[in-house]
Design a protein around this motif. Structure first.
Motif, PDB file in Angstrom:
ATOM      1  N   ASN A  10       0.802  -1.226   0.000  1.00  0.00           N
ATOM      2  CA  ASN A  10       0.000   0.000   0.000  1.00  0.00           C
ATOM      3  C   ASN A  10       0.831   1.270   0.000  1.00  0.00           C
ATOM      4  O   ASN A  10       0.396   2.292  -0.509  1.00  0.00           O
ATOM      5  N   GLY A  11       2.007   1.254   0.557  1.00  0.00           N
ATOM      6  CA  GLY A  11       2.831   2.450   0.631  1.00  0.00           C
ATOM      7  C   GLY A  11       3.520   2.798  -0.680  1.00  0.00           C
ATOM      8  O   GLY A  11       4.110   3.864  -0.807  1.00  0.00           O
ATOM      9  N   LEU A  12       3.452   1.914  -1.655  1.00  0.00           N
ATOM     10  CA  LEU A  12       4.133   2.137  -2.937  1.00  0.00           C
ATOM     11  C   LEU A  12       3.234   2.881  -3.914  1.00  0.00           C
ATOM     12  O   LEU A  12       2.010   2.853  -3.794  1.00  0.00           O
ATOM     13  N   ALA A  13       3.868   3.500  -4.897  1.00  0.00           N
ATOM     14  CA  ALA A  13       3.115   4.135  -5.970  1.00  0.00           C
ATOM     15  C   ALA A  13       2.368   3.063  -6.755  1.00  0.00           C
ATOM     16  O   ALA A  13       2.766   1.890  -6.763  1.00  0.00           O
ATOM     17  N   GLU A  14       1.301   3.469  -7.426  1.00  0.00           N
ATOM     18  CA  GLU A  14       0.459   2.497  -8.146  1.00  0.00           C
ATOM     19  C   GLU A  14       1.253   1.735  -9.211  1.00  0.00           C
ATOM     20  O   GLU A  14       1.081   0.537  -9.384  1.00  0.00           O
ATOM     21  N   GLU A  15       2.140   2.437  -9.884  1.00  0.00           N
ATOM     22  CA  GLU A  15       2.967   1.786 -10.914  1.00  0.00           C
ATOM     23  C   GLU A  15       3.878   0.732 -10.290  1.00  0.00           C
ATOM     24  O   GLU A  15       4.036  -0.372 -10.823  1.00  0.00           O
ATOM     25  N   ASP A  16       4.466   1.063  -9.144  1.00  0.00           N
ATOM     26  CA  ASP A  16       5.339   0.114  -8.448  1.00  0.00           C
ATOM     27  C   ASP A  16       4.541  -1.077  -7.916  1.00  0.00           C
ATOM     28  O   ASP A  16       5.027  -2.204  -7.917  1.00  0.00           O
ATOM     29  N   GLN A  17       3.326  -0.814  -7.450  1.00  0.00           N
ATOM     30  CA  GLN A  17       2.459  -1.902  -6.991  1.00  0.00           C
ATOM     31  C   GLN A  17       2.184  -2.873  -8.137  1.00  0.00           C
ATOM     32  O   GLN A  17       2.220  -4.083  -7.953  1.00  0.00           O
ATOM     33  N   ALA A  18       1.916  -2.328  -9.323  1.00  0.00           N
ATOM     34  CA  ALA A  18       1.646  -3.174 -10.492  1.00  0.00           C
ATOM     35  C   ALA A  18       2.879  -4.003 -10.856  1.00  0.00           C
ATOM     36  O   ALA A  18       2.763  -5.190 -11.174  1.00  0.00           O
ATOM     37  N   LYS A  19       4.059  -3.391 -10.793  1.00  0.00           N
ATOM     38  CA  LYS A  19       5.297  -4.117 -11.096  1.00  0.00           C
ATOM     39  C   LYS A  19       5.530  -5.239 -10.085  1.00  0.00           C
ATOM     40  O   LYS A  19       5.885  -6.361 -10.460  1.00  0.00           O
ATOM     41  N   MET A  20       5.328  -4.922  -8.803  1.00  0.00           N
ATOM     42  CA  MET A  20       5.524  -5.934  -7.762  1.00  0.00           C
ATOM     43  C   MET A  20       4.513  -7.069  -7.912  1.00  0.00           C
ATOM     44  O   MET A  20       4.856  -8.241  -7.763  1.00  0.00           O
ATOM     45  N   ALA A  21       3.259  -6.721  -8.206  1.00  0.00           N
ATOM     46  CA  ALA A  21       2.233  -7.745  -8.395  1.00  0.00           C
ATOM     47  C   ALA A  21       2.603  -8.652  -9.556  1.00  0.00           C
ATOM     48  O   ALA A  21       2.448  -9.879  -9.474  1.00  0.00           O
ATOM     49  N   SER A  22       3.112  -8.078 -10.629  1.00  0.00           N
ATOM     50  CA  SER A  22       3.529  -8.867 -11.790  1.00  0.00           C
ATOM     51  C   SER A  22       4.687  -9.790 -11.429  1.00  0.00           C
ATOM     52  O   SER A  22       4.702 -10.969 -11.815  1.00  0.00           O
ATOM     53  N   MET A  23       5.652  -9.275 -10.673  1.00  0.00           N
ATOM     54  CA  MET A  23       6.790 -10.096 -10.265  1.00  0.00           C
ATOM     55  C   MET A  23       6.340 -11.240  -9.359  1.00  0.00           C
ATOM     56  O   MET A  23       6.805 -12.376  -9.513  1.00  0.00           O
ATOM     57  N   ILE A  24       5.435 -10.957  -8.443  1.00  0.00           N
ATOM     58  CA  ILE A  24       4.938 -11.993  -7.536  1.00  0.00           C
ATOM     59  C   ILE A  24       4.187 -13.061  -8.329  1.00  0.00           C
ATOM     60  O   ILE A  24       4.364 -14.257  -8.084  1.00  0.00           O
ATOM     61  N   ASP A  25       3.369 -12.640  -9.284  1.00  0.00           N
ATOM     62  CA  ASP A  25       2.650 -13.601 -10.123  1.00  0.00           C
ATOM     63  C   ASP A  25       3.610 -14.490 -10.898  1.00  0.00           C
ATOM     64  O   ASP A  25       3.405 -15.700 -11.018  1.00  0.00           O
TER      65      ASP A  25
END
Length: 93
Positions: A10-25
């Motif tokens: 939640n503390g990350l920017a939306e773009e960074d959240q999307a990148k992290m979600a993609s990496m986790i997937d």
């Protein structure tokens, strides 16, 4: 992806959240494929003895089914135990 995993981002920017979600997937997919490949290799090595026919013999088929069932049950049990331990672990705040 598991919503509880996203809560930590939640503390990350939306773009960074999307990148992290993609990496986790991608990591989850990689781990799933590794588990599947491990299952196939282990059960094949343990159960398939002859190569005289295109199909498995009845005993080989039974062995493969039991092997796969045991492997999946064991994996589920380990996952459940890991979740239990993870829930009891202190959080870093």
């Amino acid at each position: 992806m598991d919503p509880s995993m996203m809560a930590g981002l939640n503390g990350l920017a939306e773009e960074d959240q999307a990148k992290m979600a993609s990496m986790i997937d991608q990591l989850q997919l990689r781990d799933s494929l590794r588990m599947y490949n491990s299952l196939v290799e282990r059960c094949f090595v343990d159960c398939v003895d002859t190569f005289t026919r295109k199909t498995l013999q009845k005993q080989e088929e039974t062995c493969v089914m039991r092997c796969a069932e045991k492997f999946l049950k064991n994996t589920m049990r380990v996952s459940m135990r890991f979740c239990e331990l993870n829930q009891n672990a202190p959080t870093q705040d």
